[in-house]
Enzyme design. Structure first.
Site, PDB file in Angstrom:
ATOM      1  N   HIS A  45      -9.887   1.952   0.214  1.00 61.37           N
ATOM      2  CA  HIS A  45      -9.791   0.783   0.919  1.00 61.37           C
ATOM      3  C   HIS A  45     -10.829   0.988   2.154  1.00 61.37           C
ATOM      4  CE1 HIS A  45      -7.641  -2.084   3.422  1.00 61.37           C
ATOM      5  NE2 HIS A  45      -6.826  -2.266   2.430  1.00 61.37           N
ATOM      6  N   GLU A  50     -11.469  -3.901  -2.970  1.00 62.66           N
ATOM      7  CA  GLU A  50     -10.461  -2.904  -3.540  1.00 62.66           C
ATOM      8  C   GLU A  50     -10.369  -3.215  -4.928  1.00 62.66           C
ATOM      9  OE1 GLU A  50      -6.913  -3.495  -0.973  1.00 62.66           O
ATOM     10  OE2 GLU A  50      -8.276  -4.753   0.202  1.00 62.66           O
ATOM     11  N   HIS A  52       0.800  -1.143   0.071  1.00 60.77           N
ATOM     12  CA  HIS A  52      -0.033  -0.021   0.199  1.00 60.77           C
ATOM     13  C   HIS A  52       0.940   1.264  -0.086  1.00 60.77           C
ATOM     14  CE1 HIS A  52      -3.385  -2.490   0.441  1.00 60.77           C
ATOM     15  NE2 HIS A  52      -3.635  -2.684   1.546  1.00 60.77           N
TER      16      HIS A  52
HETATM   17  C1  BGC Z   1      -4.703  -6.321   2.129  1.00 62.85           C
HETATM   18  C2  BGC Z   1      -4.369  -7.119   3.426  1.00 62.85           C
HETATM   19  C3  BGC Z   1      -3.984  -6.226   4.558  1.00 62.85           C
HETATM   20  C4  BGC Z   1      -5.035  -5.004   4.720  1.00 62.85           C
HETATM   21  C5  BGC Z   1      -4.561  -4.146   5.498  1.00 62.85           C
HETATM   22  C6  BGC Z   1      -5.628  -5.568   2.242  1.00 62.85           C
HETATM   23  O1  BGC Z   1      -5.684  -4.569   1.281  1.00 62.85           O
HETATM   24  O2  BGC Z   1      -4.738  -7.210   1.273  1.00 62.85           O
HETATM   25  O3  BGC Z   1      -3.650  -8.089   3.529  1.00 62.85           O
HETATM   26  O4  BGC Z   1      -3.938  -6.766   5.922  1.00 62.85           O
HETATM   27  O5  BGC Z   1      -5.265  -4.500   3.621  1.00 62.85           O
HETATM   28  O6  BGC Z   1      -3.367  -3.634   5.506  1.00 62.85           O
END
Ligand code: BGC
Length: 366
Positions: free
Chosen positions: A192, A331, A120
């Protein structure tokens, strides 16, 4: 259409300077409310371009906030295990293996902020910076802009990003993403929000009925990096082509469910031959309240993550704990680790080109 602007969030004294070195002007953090003709409201802050609240009716007209989140900005900043509640994530949403990729013959190294992998956008991704915000009353939109500088979090190129949230009178939140760069760079932006259609803090999402418009998915290794295969979901727990309860198959004995601690995977959307078309991606129905969320997107993939890392330690707006699997994310995105996967659709944005995607979250009841 009403906008109530500018509740400057308080208690900023508690902000940890180590986690947020870049945020210097806390007075610039605002909270905006969009409202439509039906009384639906969406709150957005220019910190992380986060959607902090989505209030929609159930089938009896009773309103509830269906987005997990906090009342105070410092809770977003200091949350344990970094859940990324409601944020825009980038420059690369999802994982890049070992935080490394090669582009035009040059190797780039990014932060390894998720085990040995990059997640991310890094330590201070787009979810942790202050965006410029502009409200347009005639369109009921909030447009957020951010300039990610060359080398920020290790990525090449100055990237100018615009994310526009529109609330319509058809109870849709339209998210438009746009970006340009002055050097070739990977870009993968997504939203998210964690949803619980019973209301945030109202237990698990395991009874929600989910349909994904996807016949294939991208299996992962133990670090949640795609193996590169794109198998069919048929005869696996990953088959959501017909709606089923999220919890129905989640505990089946399947290696992929062990890696993800449940569902935490990218599904390859069925685009009907038109890769960039706006098509149905997912539909979720919560049987007790009747709330329905339908997602359409121009993106080729969708990460379905069902809150496997929530464990009850985080308490949200209502004061209720966010229990294990107390929210799900859908997402819309390109596939994880695309910069290292030549067979996946490219995520490289070149100078002179425009990154342009759209995702729509539509609420209704039945
Ligand atoms: C990911 C997860 C992660 C979460 C929070 C999601 O987009 O796929 O693996 O734990 O985000 O960070």
């Amino acid at each position: 259409m009403i906008l109530r602007i500018c509740f400057i969030w308080l208690a900023l004294l508690f902000v940890s300077s180590t986690t947020l070195a870049q945020v210097e002007d806390f007075d610039s953090i605002k909270l905006y409310t969009l409202k439509n003709a039906n009384g639906m409201t969406v709150k957005v802050t220019n910190f992380g371009a986060i959607i902090t609240s989505i209030v929609v009716p159930d089938r009896a007209g009773k309103m509830a906030d269906v987005a997990l989140g906090y009342n105070r900005v410092e809770d977003y900043i200091n949350a344990v295990d970094k859940p990324y509640f409601g944020a825009i994530v980038g420059r690369y949403g999802n994982r890049i293996a070992k935080g490394e990729f090669t582009l035009d013959g040059k190797q780039y190294s990014l932060a390894r902020n998720n085990g040995e992998n990059h997640l991310h956008g890094g330590v201070i991704g787009f979810d942790k910076v202050v965006w410029d915000a502009r409200y347009d009353e005639s369109k009921n939109t909030i447009q957020l802009s951010y300039l990610a500088k060359d080398k920020e979090e290790g990525y090449p190129g100055n990237l100018e990003i615009k994310v526009t949230y529109t609330l319509t009178d058809q109870d849709s939140i339209i998210v438009d993403y746009q970006a340009t760069t002055d050097k070739s760079t990977p870009v993968n932006l997504t939203q998210h929000t964690y949803f619980n259609l019973k209301g945030e803090g109202q237990g698990t999402i395991l009874d929600h009925q989910l349909m994904l418009n996807a016949n294939r998915y991208t299996p992962v290794d133990a670090g949640l990096i795609p193996t590169g295969e794109i198998p069919s979901v048929a005869n696996t727990p990953f088959d959501f082509t017909t709606a089923k309860a999220i919890g129905r198959d989640i505990n089946l004995d399947h290696e992929q469910l062990k890696f993800g601690l449940g569902f935490d995977h990218n599904w390859v959307l069925d685009k009907g031959g038109d890769a960039g078309a706006l098509t149905l991606a997912a539909q979720v129905h919560e049987p007790t309240t009747g709330r329905v969320l339908e997602i359409q997107t121009t993106e080729p993939g969708i990460q379905f993550y069902c809150g496997n890392f929530l464990d009850g330690r985080l308490k949200g707006k209502s004061g209720n704990a966010y229990v294990h699997r107390g929210g799900f994310c859908l997402e819309t995105q390109h596939y994880p680790d695309s910069p290292n996967q030549p067979d996946f659709p490219t995520t490289i944005l070149k100078p002179g080109a425009e990154y342009k995607t759209q995702t729509i979250f539509k609420f209704s009841t039945r």
